[in-house]
Design an enzyme around this catalytic site. Structure first.
Site, PDB file in Angstrom:
ATOM      1  N   ASP A 124     -37.304   1.980  62.408  1.00 32.67           N
ATOM      2  CA  ASP A 124     -37.759   1.621  63.760  1.00 32.67           C
ATOM      3  C   ASP A 124     -37.884   2.808  64.703  1.00 32.67           C
ATOM      4  O   ASP A 124     -37.248   3.838  64.549  1.00 32.67           O
ATOM      5  CB  ASP A 124     -36.862   0.538  64.379  1.00 32.67           C
ATOM      6  CG  ASP A 124     -35.382   0.911  64.389  1.00 32.67           C
ATOM      7  OD1 ASP A 124     -34.943   1.716  63.543  1.00 32.67           O
ATOM      8  OD2 ASP A 124     -34.652   0.387  65.255  1.00 32.67           O
ATOM      9  N   GLU A 136     -32.541  -0.186  63.341  1.00 32.82           N
ATOM     10  CA  GLU A 136     -31.278   0.569  63.491  1.00 32.82           C
ATOM     11  C   GLU A 136     -30.900   0.733  64.952  1.00 32.82           C
ATOM     12  O   GLU A 136     -29.733   0.805  65.286  1.00 32.82           O
ATOM     13  CB  GLU A 136     -31.413   1.951  62.829  1.00 32.82           C
ATOM     14  CG  GLU A 136     -30.082   2.688  62.667  1.00 32.82           C
ATOM     15  CD  GLU A 136     -29.528   3.258  63.955  1.00 32.82           C
ATOM     16  OE1 GLU A 136     -28.299   3.214  64.146  1.00 32.82           O
ATOM     17  OE2 GLU A 136     -30.314   3.755  64.786  1.00 32.82           O
ATOM     18  N   GLU A 137     -31.919   0.788  65.829  1.00 31.68           N
ATOM     19  CA  GLU A 137     -31.689   1.164  67.235  1.00 31.68           C
ATOM     20  C   GLU A 137     -31.124   0.008  68.065  1.00 31.68           C
ATOM     21  O   GLU A 137     -31.688  -0.372  69.093  1.00 31.68           O
ATOM     22  CB  GLU A 137     -32.992   1.663  67.880  1.00 31.68           C
ATOM     23  CG  GLU A 137     -33.606   2.900  67.216  1.00 31.68           C
ATOM     24  CD  GLU A 137     -32.848   4.187  67.535  1.00 31.68           C
ATOM     25  OE1 GLU A 137     -31.858   4.133  68.268  1.00 31.68           O
ATOM     26  OE2 GLU A 137     -33.283   5.235  67.025  1.00 31.68           O
TER      27      GLU A 137
HETATM   28 NI    NI Z   1     -31.494   7.413  64.559  1.00 32.73          NI
END
Ligand code: NI
Length: 386
Positions: free
Chosen positions: A77, A135-136
């Site tokens: 992402d 992931e964010e």
């Molecule tokens: Ni990262």
């Protein structure tokens, strides 16, 4: 160990620039996933599970010899940032940018998968290439684990890297045990009694209470936690009031708490709430306290880290690892995979003479692409290590 693979430098750069120009936000990585799927299939990898945790891909490559099952992971992402770089591969999507290096992570893993597929017979064990969404913030790694990413085939160990602008190209950061911090949040609402700013004796002022709490929290960190256990408690937002001369009824405070030790981390909500409770009683204040658990600390296994060390010596040379690298107070959802399986998370320097020194998440973030070859050497080296 088999001889090292040919370095597909053009492919690495082409992939990275494609991903960079076409960023997608968390859980919206549909085009990214389709591109990766196409390139994997073209490279002869067809044992694929797609749509894991919405957009995730698990690609299995069974080696010609027996050995462990190793998962190698890249996150997919981008961030809600408008890119300010003027480069040919700049983001084509206003307000979305690969400003954390995940474009590079995907390029490294994709090129590695294709190179390894061509050398399948030399691989001892099974490889699972994991392309992970979100992931964010939204914990895509956790969702993938819940949807069976570590089973079928049963994964024995997990590895991932992060490109890192705090290190020079040619350096690798390794650390046994906790490396990246946990990231939890809280919301605290203080309720007093509003009134005239000139007659505070007829109010219960939540702003004065909030101001005290900001500093009281820091004495919690410095007086209750041992100096050897790093903890950060930051208040990121305080909201209250309307104008000069009105004492408001309430204050809302938002904070983040980061820690490396699991026991220290788990005790933080109780510690904070106890302080708030005692202080609010003293100040005649009511409160609501909400604690939101986020990513756990990212904890590395010393045995798998020895594989990373051995491969790093081959790829960048002896003495080119920061080992142990300093702890990093960011957080990382690879932590969820590392809670389930032994493994290693390490960092690869991207700071070159011209590019790659700006902090991650900057609108001017870029990498020295020489780092891609090093990431490729690390991932394929780990895969071939057996
Ligand atoms: Ni990262």
């Amino acid at each position: 160990m088999p001889t090292s693979l040919m370095l597909p430098i053009d492919e690495l750069v082409r992939y990275r620039r494609h991903f960079h120009a076409h960023p997608e936000l968390s859980y919206q990585e549909f085009e990214t996933a389709a591109y990766i799927e196409r390139e994997l299939r073209a490279g002869g990898i067809d044992e694929l599970r797609t749509g894991i945790a919405k957009t995730g891909i698990l690609a299995t490559l069974r080696g010609g010899r027996s050995g462990p099952t190793t998962l190698l992971r890249a996150d997919m992402d981008a961030l809600p940032i408008s890119e300010l770089n003027d480069v040919p591969y700049r983001s084509t999507r206003q307000g979305v940018m690969h400003a954390c290096g995940h474009d590079g992570h995907m390029a490294i893993l994709l090129a590695s998968a294709r190179a390894l597929a061509a050398r399948r017979s030399e691989i001892a064990g099974t490889l699972v290439f994991c392309f992970q969404p979100a992931e964010e913030g939204p914990a895509g790694a956790k969702a993938m684990v819940q949807e069976g990413a570590l089973e079928d085939p049963h994964v024995d160990r997990v590895f991932a890297l992060h490109l890192f602008s705090g290190l020079d190209v040619g350096r690798i950061g390794i650390r046994d045990g906790a490396f990246f911090a946990s990231s939890d949040r809280f919301i605290l609402r203080l309720r007093g009694k509003g009134g005239h700013g000139g007659m505070p004796e007829r109010s219960v002022d939540p702003i004065v209470a909030a101001a005290h709490l900001v500093t009281i929290f820091q004495s919690l960190v410095s007086r209750e936690i041992a100096p050897k256990d790093p903890v950060v408690l930051s208040i990121g937002k305080i909201e209250s009031g309307t104008t000069y001369n009105v004492i408001p009824d309430s204050v809302e405070m938002l904070g983040t708490v980061r820690a490396l030790d699991a026991a220290v981390r788990s005790a933080m909500p109780e510690r904070i709430e106890r302080m708030v409770q005692g202080f609010c009683a003293a100040m005649r204040m009511e409160f609501e306290f909400e604690y939101l658990w986020g990513y756990p600390p990212t904890v590395n296994d010393a045995v798998t880290n020895d594989i990373v060390r051995a491969v790093a010596r081959q790829v960048v040379g002896a003495g080119q690892a920061d080992d142990p690298h300093d702890i990093v107070m960011w957080s990382e959802d690879m932590a969820y995979m590392l809670e389930e399986r032994p493994g290693s998370y390490f960092i690869v320097g991207t700071r070159g003479p011209q590019l790659g020194a700006l902090p991650q998440h900057s609108a001017h973030y870029d990498i020295d692409e020489a780092a891609l070859a090093i990431g490729f050497g690390m991932m394929t080296g780990i895969a071939l290590h057996g």
